[in-house]
Scaffold this active site. Structure first.
Site, short mmCIF file in Angstrom:
data_model
loop_
_atom_site.label_atom_id
_atom_site.label_comp_id
_atom_site.label_asym_id
_atom_site.label_seq_id
_atom_site.Cartn_x
_atom_site.Cartn_y
_atom_site.Cartn_z
N GLY A 127 -2.43 4.04 2.96
CA GLY A 127 -3.41 3.91 1.89
C GLY A 127 -4.33 2.72 2.05
N SER A 186 0.83 -1.20 0.00
CA SER A 186 0.00 0.00 0.00
C SER A 186 0.86 1.25 0.00
CB SER A 186 -0.90 0.02 1.25
OG SER A 186 -0.13 0.31 2.40
N ASP A 187 0.35 2.32 -0.60
CA ASP A 187 0.97 3.61 -0.35
C ASP A 187 0.80 3.90 1.13
OD1 ASP A 187 2.23 6.04 -0.62
OD2 ASP A 187 1.05 6.66 -2.36
N TRP A 188 1.61 4.79 1.65
CA TRP A 188 1.69 4.99 3.09
C TRP A 188 0.33 5.46 3.65
CZ3 TRP A 188 5.20 2.44 1.34
CH2 TRP A 188 6.42 2.19 1.96
#
Length: 823
Positions: free
Chosen positions: A318, A314-316
């Protein structure tokens, strides 16, 4: 934030003995990331409810299909040995250990922006993740490389590989396992996109070619994390906003299947085919389902159609759900998670809520990627990344002296000359130079934000009145796509050195927008910039103060040369038609050798060879609805309908018959070229209507293992050659120069669409250095993919029947050679 309680993620030895002071230092060091992430983590339960309410829900008739199960990695292509080793390790892990390696943990012992959980009893130490695609960020002993957009402007695939090769080696020497790049999204759908500078170009073909070479170069040393998957095109409302108890969801990118395949998915396919080990899912929603729990995107497209064998992170902050995100194909949550951190995945398997095969596959994909790219032989996690640069630490010099020439060449080749009246450039030993604008050597950290702006960032709210320029030499944009220079060569320093050699007198004013101009000036150099950053979209495409400066100087100097360090599109019509503005260079974001590069071009040591990787309009309104980001406008579920389909940037200008100021692919040199002898040798055949089998059928993704026609990147036949198109280019000038020959195809449309007509599209380019009065041959190899379109009904790539238009030349609008072939 409280210290973690006794949970699964504490199995990582990195958590032992954490001191509060170290944790605080970590937060301070990464405050631009920690503040919004902390807010996101605190709001995870509430935001999870938002996601649940909107998951697969209808909103403006856009709904993301549900695609289960998540395909299992099996070792396609050259991944087989890594999967054998991974299965052996994971087979001996407990469910708790598998759960533990799927999540990020707090680590205050290094400067890694993210660290994954470990399985120490099995010899798996976890992974160090760090920013980003433009170089190692927020540390010492590294170089500041030219940004993605700058490399896009170079149109040089070999240079993209070389840059990534040196960059990856620096990540490796710093103890980083996963480099968070390269960037393919945003592709540049909107002109004011805040992160457009991180990617290469506003075109999927150019992005795919340069991105694939970047993956190959990086992965000689570390794992590349290709991002942001997918259709992530704006910063505004990219994350949920608490909104005083009335939460606002992230913007939903609403797009059809054809647009997804032919534009946004296209470059990712090239990078998966190149062997990318990690993919980062994005912040936005896709057809009203968050990207990091979107089963169509991760299961259906990435792991199904593209047969991706690595892991999805995941993006941070996200991640917005627990089991739904796991079932949808998310393999690792970063930088921490409130959904998997208390052994929830283990418990779900034991209760039957999660299929055990999904957890096993998550762990296997992570470990297989670890082995595939030799991270079992890597340095200890983050060993060269001090947690606080201001405190005593061991200095790790990750720079390779051999990279110096490459760094300078990267900086040089991304400069684009767009105006040069009567050959005023290169300079010819001027007696008097006057220099104006912003030239101090400062990094992007010099950008200051006000209190309200910082509060806006922390709450994910749109930033009000963000900065448009940097008061200094702009070498890179802001946010996680920034980098850390070992030094900054400023234009003034480099030009001053030339002045010493030539006996030139220099007058300068770096403060006033209405400076006094010395009347004896042979030339006046005006340096302006256009800043951009992660977190916010740009407030405009030109700042008034810089335009005023240029006009004021030009009113008093009849040889005004403008250099723009720009982190994206920059409009110039406020002054470019002035007869006193004799030359204009888009200098983009050249990295730490900015000064050396521009001086070598201004003085003619080398010729400019860059070409625009985007379209410069005459006015902002020419971009139409794609000028700025979609706004929430009071909605709790912001919608962004991609009704333009594939027609973004130059395709949009062609479709609307709008003439730009400077078109995609445009750029001048110090010489001139003649094109001739167009030859086509294409052996593609129309795809029969009764032989196409869908690449992927919902619910049967694990059949890929038994299909020899599918490999890394999906259907292997898409990457097979269907022939070449060739041409001759002669240098008719008096100096050696590099020409970028470009191939565009007009692919026949299966159906007519007056609102979004098909336009010519880039399908080849070659950069070649040609000596005066010599001729070079260029050859464009076409893959099956390059002559295919996505058929939504048949769910397959097909080669359409009919006449294909062929255009070869200097830019999308300057194509002296035209022809066709029929299939």
């Amino acid at each position: 934030m409280d210290e973690p309680t006794t949970t699964g993620n504490e199995k990582a030895p990195l958590l032992k003995g954490v001191q509060q002071s170290k944790f605080i230092a970590f937060c301070r060091r990464h405050k631009r990331i920690v503040i919004p992430v902390a807010v996101m983590i605190l709001l995870l339960p509430l935001l999870g409810l938002i996601a649940l309410k909107t998951r697969h829900a209808h909103a403006m008739n856009w709904t993301s299909p549900v695609v289960y199960p998540s395909p299992q990695g099996y070792g396609a292509g050259n991944w087989s040995a890594a999967y054998l080793r991974a299965r052996a390790m994971v087979g001996n892990m407990s469910l708790e250990e598998m759960n533990n390696i799927t999540l990020g943990v707090v680590d205050t012992t290094s400067g890694c922006v993210g660290v994954s959980g470990s399985a120490p009893q099995h010899g798996f130490p976890g992974l160090c993740f760090h920013d980003a695609g433009n170089g190692v960020r927020n540390t010492d002993g590294v170089n500041a490389y030219a940004s993605g957009l700058h490399i896009g402007a170079s149109w040089n695939a070999t240079l993209a590989y070389e840059r990534a090769q040196y960059m990856g080696a620096e990540f490796k020497r710093k103890g980083v396992n996963v480099a968070l790049g390269p960037v393919l999204g945003p592709i540049g759908r909107i002109a004011e996109g805040g992160r457009n500078f991180e990617a290469f170009a506003a075109d999927p073909y150019l992005d795919g070619i340069l991105g694939a070479q970047s993956v190959i170069g990086l992965q000689e040393s570390v794992i590349a994390s290709i991002k942001h998957f997918v259709a992530y095109e704006q910063e505004t409302n990219r994350n949920p906003i608490a909104n005083n108890g009335n939460p606002i969801s992230s913007t939903s990118a609403n797009l059809d299947d054809e647009t997804m395949h032919e534009l946004y998915l296209w470059p990712f396919q090239d990078l998966v085919h190149a062997g990318a080990g990690c993919a980062m899912c994005s912040y936005n929603r896709i057809n009203n389902t968050y990207a990091c729990e979107n089963s169509k995107a991760m299961n259906g497209l990435l792991k199904g159609e593209l047969n991706f064998q690595g892991f999805v992170v995941s993006d941070w902050a996200g991640q917005h759900s627990g089991l739904p995100s796991a079932d949808a194909g998310l393999d690792m949550a970063m930088p921490t998670t409130g959904y998997w951190n208390e052994r929830q995945l283990e418990k779900a398997v034991n209760s039957g809520a999660l299929n055990q095969s999904r957890l096993v596959d998550m762990a296997t994909r992570i470990v297989a990627t670890y082995y595939q790219f030799g991270q079992d032989r890597a340095l200890p996690l983050g060993i060269g990344m001090p947690p606080n640069l201001l405190l005593p630490h061991n200095y790790t010099d990750a720079k390779d002296p051999a990279s110096k020439s490459s760094l300078l060449q990267q900086a040089i080749e991304g400069h684009v000359l767009v105006k040069n009246i009567n050959g005023v450039l290169p300079l010819k030993q001027p007696k008097v130079l006057s220099i104006f604008g912003v030239l101090f050597p400062q990094s992007w950290e010099a950008i200051g934000l006000g209190t309200q702006q910082s509060i806006g960032i922390a709450s994910n709210a749109p930033v009000q009145n963000p900065p448009e320029v940097q008061n200094g030499t702009l070498i890179v944009g802001g946010g996680s796509g920034s980098n850390t220079p070992a030094y900054i060569s400023s234009p003034y320093d480099a030009i001053q050195s030339r002045a010493y050699d030539d006996g030139t007198a220099i007058f300068f004013d770096f403060v006033s927008t209405n400076p006094t101009v010395v009347s004896s000036s042979d030339a006046c150099l005006v340096f302006i910039n256009e800043y951009s950053s992660e977190v916010w979209d740009r407030p405009g495409l030109a700042d008034p103060d810089s335009d005023t400066l240029v006009n004021n100087v030009a009113s008093a100097c009849n040889n005004t040369i403008v250099v723009i360090h720009n982190a994206g599109i920059r409009l110039v019509d406020a002054w470019v038609d002035s007869p006193n503005v004799t030359a204009v260079i888009f200098a983009h974001l050249p990295g730490q050798d900015a000064g050396r590069a521009i001086a070598s071009i201004l003085y003619g040591d080398v010729g400019p060879s860059g070409r625009l990787p985007y379209t410069v309009a005459r006015r902002s309104s020419d971009y139409g609805s794609l000028l700025g980001p979609c706004q929430a406008d009071g909605s709790l579920s912001p919608q962004c309908d991609f009704t333009e389909g594939v027609n973004v940037d130059y395709r949009g200008f062609l479709a609307r018959n709008t003439t730009p100021r400077y078109e995609f692919g445009y750029g001048l040199t110090y010489s001139s070229f003649n094109y001739a002898n167009l030859q086509t040798n294409i052996n593609a055949t129309t795809t029969p209507g009764d032989t196409v089998t869908p690449v992927y059928t919902n619910g049967t993704t694990n059949d890929n293992i038994n299909n020899t026609a599918i490999g890394n990147g999906g259907l292997l036949s898409l990457f097979e050659s269907v022939g070449t198109i060739t041409a001759s280019i002669s240098n008719t000038g008096s100096v050696a120069a590099a020409e970028v020959a470009q191939l565009y195809l007009l692919i026949p449309a299966a159906t007519s669409n007056s609102s979004n007509p098909r336009t010519r599209v880039l399908r080849g380019f070659e950069k070649v250095l040609i000596q005066p009065n010599e001729t070079a041959q260029v050859a464009f190899n076409l893959r099956m993919k390059d002559v295919s379109t996505w058929n939504v009904t048949r769910q397959a790539w097909i080669v359409p029947s009919g006449e294909f238009g062929v255009y070869v030349g200097k830019s999308v609008l300057d194509t002296p050679l035209t022809g066709s072939f029929t299939v």
